[in-house]
Design an enzyme around this catalytic site. Structure first.
Site, PDB file in Angstrom:
ATOM      1  NE  ARG A   1       5.267   9.977   4.769  1.00 19.15           N
ATOM      2  CZ  ARG A   1       3.812   9.933   4.823  1.00 19.15           C
ATOM      3  NH1 ARG A   1       3.243   9.092   4.323  1.00 19.15           N
ATOM      4  NH2 ARG A   1       3.483  11.210   5.442  1.00 19.15           N
TER       5      ARG A   1
ATOM      6  NE  ARG B   1      -3.502  -2.143   3.134  1.00 23.59           N
ATOM      7  CZ  ARG B   1      -4.512  -2.066   3.855  1.00 23.59           C
ATOM      8  NH1 ARG B   1      -4.753  -1.058   4.591  1.00 23.59           N
ATOM      9  NH2 ARG B   1      -5.185  -3.164   3.890  1.00 23.59           N
TER      10      ARG B   1
ATOM     11  CG  ASP C   1       0.570   6.433   3.376  1.00 27.23           C
ATOM     12  OD1 ASP C   1      -0.387   5.504   3.465  1.00 27.23           O
ATOM     13  OD2 ASP C   1       1.441   6.422   4.473  1.00 27.23           O
TER      14      ASP C   1
END
Lengths: 267, 267
Positions: free
Chosen positions: B220, B73, B75
């Site tokens: 991140r 996935r 973002d």
């Protein structure tokens, strides 16, 4: 009646008096912009342009409408790394904070890099000694989302040696009539190209061209012609004949705007 | 009832029979996308996602609805250079022309780079040995229209030596709980980072990280922590303590999505 750069020629006396009185300073802005969303530099009716957007930003932060004079008209979709433009502001304007203030109200695809004071008789277009453009070609069979709108996509392999050999014929002082869009009203079509260099890095071919001035669409027509040499559809030497012909129909097609970047103006 | 990757686990028999009968082939697509316009990879109600957009393209050219299974996935706002996803198609699908056909109907910010057949038991996520992400930081006082939405903009000079020194502590097998967004339900938080390299070219700092897997927002949060070392707000050695703490509140902030690129998946 406020002094305006766009009608400077007709108001030298007023401008001069205001300057001497210390009321006015002439400011040169260097700006970068991604041209995709704009109908070029110059203000137009019913279309968003870079000039209008920057003028609106200046009005927003100073409270006064100022006309900007640009270094060139760039076409719709064309980008700029270092575009230069001038406006007259009240003397004492803080040049250090001006870029930051303007950037705070400008959209993210336009950025003011610097602001400096220039002499009263400075003109962003006529004071320029040379301008440098870069044309980017994304040369790959595959589509690349990261180059979309930022380079011309050319799917078949281009021969860099052929393009570079053709490029040499453009260097020097020539009548570039064959590389001027039809309908242009310019009378003097002689320009001096001082540098024309082709480099390739990964899938990006960059054509860098520096000249004392450019005719309308000149870079894009030169690139269209260099691509024909890269396709081996014309011999590199053919470039010399096309220049001599002074006939637009002999040159290659006009390369699309999204690959073109006004890189810098040399004063 | 058509075979679907998203419910593969519950239908191995049907899938296997169809494969043996020559009715089905499993296709791995490698795609690039610019994430700015999308709410990430995975299909969502009331939001445009990359998965849905590619599924629509497949339906448009094959006339059949196919579920795609992705490698991860991503973002909202995150980009991909080489995202991998699978779907089941009728045997005999022309893999050579498939990317071209899909690209003809896909929007310009998504591109299919390649299509190849993979074994029946191949899974784009679980078959991956490693994944590589790149995080781009545009490190300049000035705003840059060309990096807008494509890099994190950090205005103050970052110390590359400090960032690189801190980066070394992440390499190896660790419990990365401190670098996992709160709310994640993953139980095994141990991952092995094989490479973490920081390079700078002009104003762009690139953080390249390769691991056997990543927790939610792991890249991140690691970048957010490396930036703290680059700001000299923490000593590089502090990274070791933060890892050991397994406490999310000890690590740096989550760097914004626009700088993150899923670069490649290694099978």
């Amino acid at each position: 009646m406020s002094p305006s750069n766009s009608s400077e020629a007709s108001k030298p006396l007023i401008f001069s008096i205001l300057c001497k009185a210390g009321a006015i300073m002439k400011i040169l802005l260097t700006i970068s912009y991604l041209g995709g969303r704009y109908h070029g530099w110059q203000v137009q009716k019913n279309a968003v342009t870079v000039q209008e957007t920057v003028q609106n930003a200046i009005e927003k932060i100073t409270g006064k409408r100022r006309d900007l004079t640009g270094c060139s008209r760039t076409d719709a979709g064309v980008h700029a790394v270092g575009y230069c433009c001038c406006f007259s502001a009240e003397d004492g304007t803080d040049l250090f904070s001006l870029p930051k203030s303007l950037n705070a109200v400008l959209p993210s695809d336009i950025s003011v890099l610097s602001a400096r004071e220039v002499p009263e008789d400075f003109h962003p277009r006529y004071s320029a000694k040379e301008k440098e453009y870069i044309y980017r070609i994304y040369n790959s069979y595959q589509r690349n989302p990261f180059e979309e709108g930022r380079a011309m996509h050319y799917r078949h392999r281009l021969d860099i040696a052929g393009m570079s050999a053709a490029a040499e014929y453009f260097i020097g002082t020539h009548d570039f009539s064959a590389f001027c869009a039809s309908g242009s009203s310019v009378k003097d079509t002689v320009r001096t190209v001082s540098e024309l260099e082709i480099t390739k890095k990964n899938d990006i071919i960059s054509v860098r061209i520096k000249a004392d001035g450019f005719l309308y669409n000149m870079v894009r027509i030169i690139v269209g012609t260099l691509i024909q040499a890269g396709e081996k559809r014309i011999e590199p030497e053919r470039a010399a004949d096309i220049i001599k012909s002074r006939d637009r129909t002999m040159a290659g097609p006009t390369a699309p705007p999204e690959g073109l970047y006004l890189n810098r103006v040399i004063y």
